[in-house]
Structure formats: C-alpha cells, structure tokens
Scaffold this motif. Structure first.
Motif, PDB file in Angstrom:
ATOM      1  N   ARG A 103       0.865  -1.174   0.000  1.00 58.75           N
ATOM      2  CA  ARG A 103       0.000   0.000   0.000  1.00 58.75           C
ATOM      3  C   ARG A 103       0.899   1.220   0.000  1.00 58.75           C
ATOM      4  O   ARG A 103       1.951   1.234   0.628  1.00 58.75           O
ATOM      5  CB  ARG A 103      -0.905   0.010   1.230  1.00 58.75           C
ATOM      6  CG  ARG A 103      -1.909   1.166   1.245  1.00 58.75           C
ATOM      7  CD  ARG A 103      -2.838   1.128   2.455  1.00 58.75           C
ATOM      8  NE  ARG A 103      -2.142   1.403   3.700  1.00 58.75           N
ATOM      9  CZ  ARG A 103      -2.005   0.525   4.706  1.00 58.75           C
ATOM     10  NH1 ARG A 103      -2.497  -0.688   4.583  1.00 58.75           N
ATOM     11  NH2 ARG A 103      -1.370   0.853   5.800  1.00 58.75           N
ATOM     12  N   VAL A 112      -3.633   0.423  -3.463  1.00 58.37           N
ATOM     13  CA  VAL A 112      -3.131  -0.888  -3.074  1.00 58.37           C
ATOM     14  C   VAL A 112      -2.633  -1.553  -4.342  1.00 58.37           C
ATOM     15  O   VAL A 112      -3.240  -1.415  -5.411  1.00 58.37           O
ATOM     16  CB  VAL A 112      -4.242  -1.732  -2.424  1.00 58.37           C
ATOM     17  CG1 VAL A 112      -3.752  -3.155  -2.150  1.00 58.37           C
ATOM     18  CG2 VAL A 112      -4.714  -1.082  -1.131  1.00 58.37           C
ATOM     19  N   HIS A 139      -8.550  -5.363   0.566  1.00 54.12           N
ATOM     20  CA  HIS A 139      -7.936  -4.248   1.288  1.00 54.12           C
ATOM     21  C   HIS A 139      -8.282  -2.929   0.599  1.00 54.12           C
ATOM     22  O   HIS A 139      -8.606  -1.930   1.258  1.00 54.12           O
ATOM     23  CB  HIS A 139      -6.418  -4.454   1.330  1.00 54.12           C
ATOM     24  CG  HIS A 139      -5.701  -3.597   2.327  1.00 54.12           C
ATOM     25  ND1 HIS A 139      -5.697  -3.859   3.676  1.00 54.12           N
ATOM     26  CD2 HIS A 139      -4.970  -2.465   2.157  1.00 54.12           C
ATOM     27  CE1 HIS A 139      -4.985  -2.927   4.307  1.00 54.12           C
ATOM     28  NE2 HIS A 139      -4.534  -2.071   3.402  1.00 54.12           N
ATOM     29  N   ALA A 140      -8.230  -2.922  -0.746  1.00 56.05           N
ATOM     30  CA  ALA A 140      -8.606  -1.726  -1.500  1.00 56.05           C
ATOM     31  C   ALA A 140     -10.081  -1.398  -1.294  1.00 56.05           C
ATOM     32  O   ALA A 140     -10.466  -0.228  -1.166  1.00 56.05           O
ATOM     33  CB  ALA A 140      -8.317  -1.934  -2.984  1.00 56.05           C
ATOM     34  N   ARG A 143     -10.711   0.206   2.126  1.00 55.23           N
ATOM     35  CA  ARG A 143     -10.209   1.582   2.239  1.00 55.23           C
ATOM     36  C   ARG A 143     -10.713   2.498   1.124  1.00 55.23           C
ATOM     37  O   ARG A 143     -10.357   3.665   1.081  1.00 55.23           O
ATOM     38  CB  ARG A 143      -8.680   1.561   2.264  1.00 55.23           C
ATOM     39  CG  ARG A 143      -8.175   1.140   3.640  1.00 55.23           C
ATOM     40  CD  ARG A 143      -6.841   0.444   3.602  1.00 55.23           C
ATOM     41  NE  ARG A 143      -6.485  -0.006   4.939  1.00 55.23           N
ATOM     42  CZ  ARG A 143      -7.005  -1.098   5.514  1.00 55.23           C
ATOM     43  NH1 ARG A 143      -7.893  -1.841   4.872  1.00 55.23           N
ATOM     44  NH2 ARG A 143      -6.637  -1.446   6.733  1.00 55.23           N
TER      45      ARG A 143
END
Length: 558
Positions: A103, A112, A139-140, A143
């Motif tokens: 990241r 990411v 994860h992307a 966030r």
C-alpha cells in the motif's frame, strides 16, 4: 556470464548483453534507464521489489503482510517435490510467494498494489497467489482506494491442479466486488502474461496499461504449437498488436509509467470536495429567434468544413490531465471514436466523441468520422466506466453517420448502436452531449442520449444527410439543398423542436476561424451545464433523461 570483446574479458558484473539487439550495455547505465536497453528499447524483466521502487512515491510503499501458505494439496512430484520447488523460489526471490502486496502512493494518489514476480516459479497462479491478489482487492475495497495489478505469469500452477484453476474465478469475483463498489482498478501488463492470469484479473481492470513489447495471451506460443501444430505469426500477442486489436488502453514506456499511472489513479479518488462551482458563465442561446436565419445548405457546408476543430482538438484545448483510452476489448480500436478521462476546471469526467481530421490523410485514417461497431462498443465501455466511477459524461458529436460498410454489418452495427442507446438511458451520472459539427442519423444519436443536448450555432442534426434524403425522395442527389431546407436541420429549428436545449454561438466566421475561442465557449457551456445538473442525484438524472426522450412525438390530450 562473461562477455568477450576482442581479446578482453568483461565481467558480467559491469556489462550486460541485450537478448534482443545483442548490444553490450554498461550495467549501471541499464539500471539508470530502468532496465530498458538504451540501444533497442527492450524492456528487461524487473523483480517485484524493483517494480515497486520504480513506480511508488519514495518512502510511501508499505508491505501488506498477508500470511498465506500454498501447502502441497496434491503431494505433487515431478523431477522434484513441490515443497522443494517453493523453498527454492523463496530463496531465489526473497518473497514468500509470486506476488508482493503493498500500500502506498503514486503521484500522491493512494492505492493498493499486487505486484507479480516472474522469477518465482514463472509467476504461476496458485492458491497462495490467488489468495494474495484477492486480499489486496479486499484491502482496496475496505479503504475505498484504487487497486493496481502488475502482472507477469506463465499461467496456472500445475502442481496444485484444479485448486489453481479455481483462482481464476476467485480473483475475478474479487474484481467484480470492486466494480460494484465503484473502485477504480488498473492493470499493468508486463512480459510475459499468459494463461489463467491473462484470462482473469489481468484483463478485467477498468484501465489496461502494457509495456512495449510485452506479450499477453491465453495460450503461450509453446502451448499453441504443441496443441494444434501452428507457429504463431510474428508480433501476435505483443503489446502493439493488442493495442491495434482493442485489447488494451495504451502502450506505455517504463520511464513514463509513474506519471501516467498517477494521472489515471487520480480519477479514482473519491473526494470531490475541491470541485469549484459556478466558475464560468455559459454563452448559451435558448431562443431560436435570436439566431440568424441563413441558407440551410450553407450551414451544412459549414458543419462539414474540414478546418473545424475536431473532438481531439477540443479535448486538448479544454481538458487537463487527459488520458486517452483505447479499444473495445473484443477485436478492434475504432479511430473514428475517441475518449478517455480528463478534467474540466478540476472536475473529473469521462469524454467520448467522434473524430474526423483536417487533411485527406487524417480523414481517411479516421474513416471520415463514421464509427464502426468497435467504436460504439468502445464508447459503451467508457460509458460504463463513467457510471462505475460516478463521473459526469461529456460526448462530442461530429459524424455524418455510422459506417455503412459490409464489415460493419457483419460485426453487428445495429446491435452496437442499440446497446449504446440503452446504456445511456440508465447512466446514473450527469450526461451532456454537444453537436460540434454534423449530427448524422442513429450514428450520432448513439452517443447523444443526454440530460442536456447542446450544439454549436453552425452545427446540424438530422435523421439523414441531405444527399441521402434527396436521393430517396427526389431520386436526385442534386436536390440536396432543397432537402436540407425541408429537413429543418439547423439549430434554430432544433431548438424549437426541443431536440437541443441550447446553442453555443460560434466565433465570427465559424469555429474554424478561431478554434481557441470556440473551445473556450464550449468549455464554458459544458461547465455551466454540469453545474446545473450537479444538484440531481442518480435517480433524478435517469428519470429526467428518460422523460426528455419520452416526450418526443407525444400528442397533446384530445
């Protein structure tokens, strides 16, 4: 390796032999040139860590320590046990698996990234690689920031059997979830990218960037030759071939990648708080009575003047950070339809338009602005991107009509136009269309189903060309001036009929007399119209657009 020059042995620590042009290159010079041969431009492979260092802002990249273990689900042994191969690859690369997840920022834009390393078992797609790519996507998603996938792979990992195959669906599903959430995805294809990676996440991203000379395909040359006995033609599956055939958006040299990716990624930023409002006043005319009555046929000639600004002329004059996107992702990149991402007064948007040209050579190269089915499919792809990223859509119409050739019919011209019309009726974003020159038939309407339709004062918009109308109804193409008058294709009549909502006055002598002023007035009109639409939510935008077109031809109650 030691290279020999004359009688002198030169250590491989200082010199490297280019595999393509066979030139000896000083290794430090090669490194300064981002591992691109300064003699022939060959892009050498990079490790995942080298790639991150080259792309990310200095000091911004933070590894995402996702713990995964591929195990040995099949107990697979070829010349060596599978676990032994894994340990050898780990020692060679210093990575736990064939992808590195980080990241950070590129050009200040957060993202990411999942970066593949071909040195780890040929970048093969196994359960651990699929899991890492999926976790990076998640994860992307968590966030709400863009995802970058850097691919390098020979295909699925045979040592894991059908479990490796399942990773294609698993990673594709992860990207679908990002689509549903409106998160920008970008793919950077490096050499080579084949098999299960090519047929899943590498080619599912919103924007596909590829390095020069990189190869991308489902079946590699060796597999094709061994399976069907065919040797691939030279250049097939290369970056340049793929661009010509509509499979990628751009071929980007390594030195330009950080800046190019920074521009693209900036359109994935969710915060629009900086957007200015009301910064411009539109010079629009809404009353046809304010427009001078002239010769309809002369207006047609004005609209067709090859010196008028083209769509790309307007785009480069009006927009900042424009990044042109190419291809229909199926077979071709139609040159008579252009589009991409850009900013108008810091407002990010998607723009699509018909492209003609000024010279005979340019006009022929752009098929005289007559789009093929690939052009409408490219437009549809960009429309869907606007909807996904919740960006306004601007279309610039300048075409005599859709291309009527036999190839277009074979490739589904009518279907492509119909699909474009339907897509535009349900776009959840503001849509503004401007007829800048010719608005010919369904080929023009295919990109003009908008909340607001504007036109330059010397533009025309009609169901058919005057020549076509004359040939059909008068059996004489020489009656085109008469047909032009009968068709009421001028802006003063179009305003009265409600076909267009406003007219942009052209400079004295037409847009071709002062392209800069014409572009300035166009920018003012578009920005003012977008400001007007900015207060409507997605449901209102769709409802208003549908009502606009529903009303055409409606008879008053008896």
């Amino acid at each position: 390796m030691t290279a020999v020059v004359g009688d002198a042995a030169v250590g491989a620590a200082e010199w490297q032999l280019c595999a393509h042009c066979r030139s000896l290159v000083y290794r430090k010079r090669l490194q300064r040139n981002r591992s691109v041969c300064p003699e022939c431009g060959r892009h050498e492979r990079l490790t995942a860590r080298e790639r991150v260092r080259q792309l990310f802002d200095a000091g911004s990249a933070t590894p995402l320590d996702f713990q995964v273990d591929p195990g040995d689900p099949l107990g697979f042994v070829d010349t060596r046990p599978y676990p032994e191969r894994i340990r050898s690859a780990q020692r060679k690369t210093g990575l736990a698996e064939a992808v590195l997840c980080v990241r950070g920022t590129i050009g200040g834009s957060p993202l990411v990234a999942a970066v593949m390393d071909f040195d780890f078992m040929g970048g093969s797609l196994g359960t651990a690689v699929g899991e890492l790519v999926t976790r990076a996507a998640e994860h992307a998603l968590d966030r709400r920031i863009p995802l970058l996938l850097v691919t390098a792979s020979g295909g699925a990992r045979m040592q894991e059997g059908a479990l490796a195959l399942m990773q294609m669906a698993k990673t594709s599903q992860a990207l679908a979830e990002l689509d549903e959430a409106g998160i920008l995805t970008v793919s950077l294809i490096t050499d080579p990218t084949f098999g299960g990676v090519a047929a899943s996440y590498a080619t599912l991203c919103d924007v596909i960037v590829i390095e020069p000379g990189a190869r991308l395909g489902f079946a590699g040359p060796r597999v094709i030759e061994q399976t069907i006995g065919h040797v691939l033609p030279t250049g097939l599956q290369t970056a340049e071939f793929l661009l010509d055939h509509g499979m990628v958006d751009m071929v980007c040299p390594r030195a330009a990648l950080p800046a190019t990716l920074a521009r693209i990624l900036s359109f994935g930023v969710r915060d629009r708080a900086e957007r200015p409002s009301g910064a411009r006043t539109a010079p629009l005319v809404h009353d046809g009575g304010e427009l001078a009555a002239g010769s309809p046929w002369e207006t047609v000639q004005q609209a067709r003047d090859p010196h008028r600004p083209t769509t790309l002329d307007y785009i480069h004059a009006m927009l900042e950070d424009f990044e042109e996107l190419h291809g229909d992702r199926l077979a071709s990149d139609c040159t008579s339809v252009v589009g991409g991402l850009g900013r108008l007064d810091d407002v990010p948007l998607v723009v699509i338009g018909n492209q003609k040209g000024h010279t005979a050579t340019e006009l022929a190269a752009c098929n005289f602005g007559m789009a093929t089915p690939a052009g409408y499919r490219k437009a549809a792809r960009l429309m869907r991107l606007a909807a996904k990223l919740r960006l306004p859509l601007l279309t610039l119409v300048d075409t005599p009509g859709a291309y009527p050739g036999p190839e277009a019919e074979e490739q589904g011209q009518a279907v492509a136009i119909a699909d474009s019309l339907r897509i535009m009726t349900r776009l959840p974003v503001p849509v503004v269309a401007v007829v800048t020159g010719e608005g010919g038939s369904g080929g023009a309407l295919a990109i003009a189903v908008a909340n607001r339709v504007l036109a330059f004062s010397n533009a025309v918009y009609s169901v058919i060309s005057p020549e076509g109308c004359a040939a059909i109804l008068w059996k004489d193409a020489a009656q085109a001036p008469r047909a032009a008058e009968a068709l009421r294709l001028e802006t003063r009549h179009l305003l009265a009929l409600g076909i267009i909502d406003g007219v942009i006055p052209e400079p004295e002598g037409g847009a071709q007399a002062d392209p800069a002023l014409a572009a300035e007035r166009l920018g003012h009109a578009v920005k003012s119209t977008l400001d007007e639409l900015s207060g409507l939510d997605a449901r209102q935008l769709i409802a208003e657009r549908r009502l606009r077109f529903r009303s055409f031809g409606t008879l008053p109650p008896a």
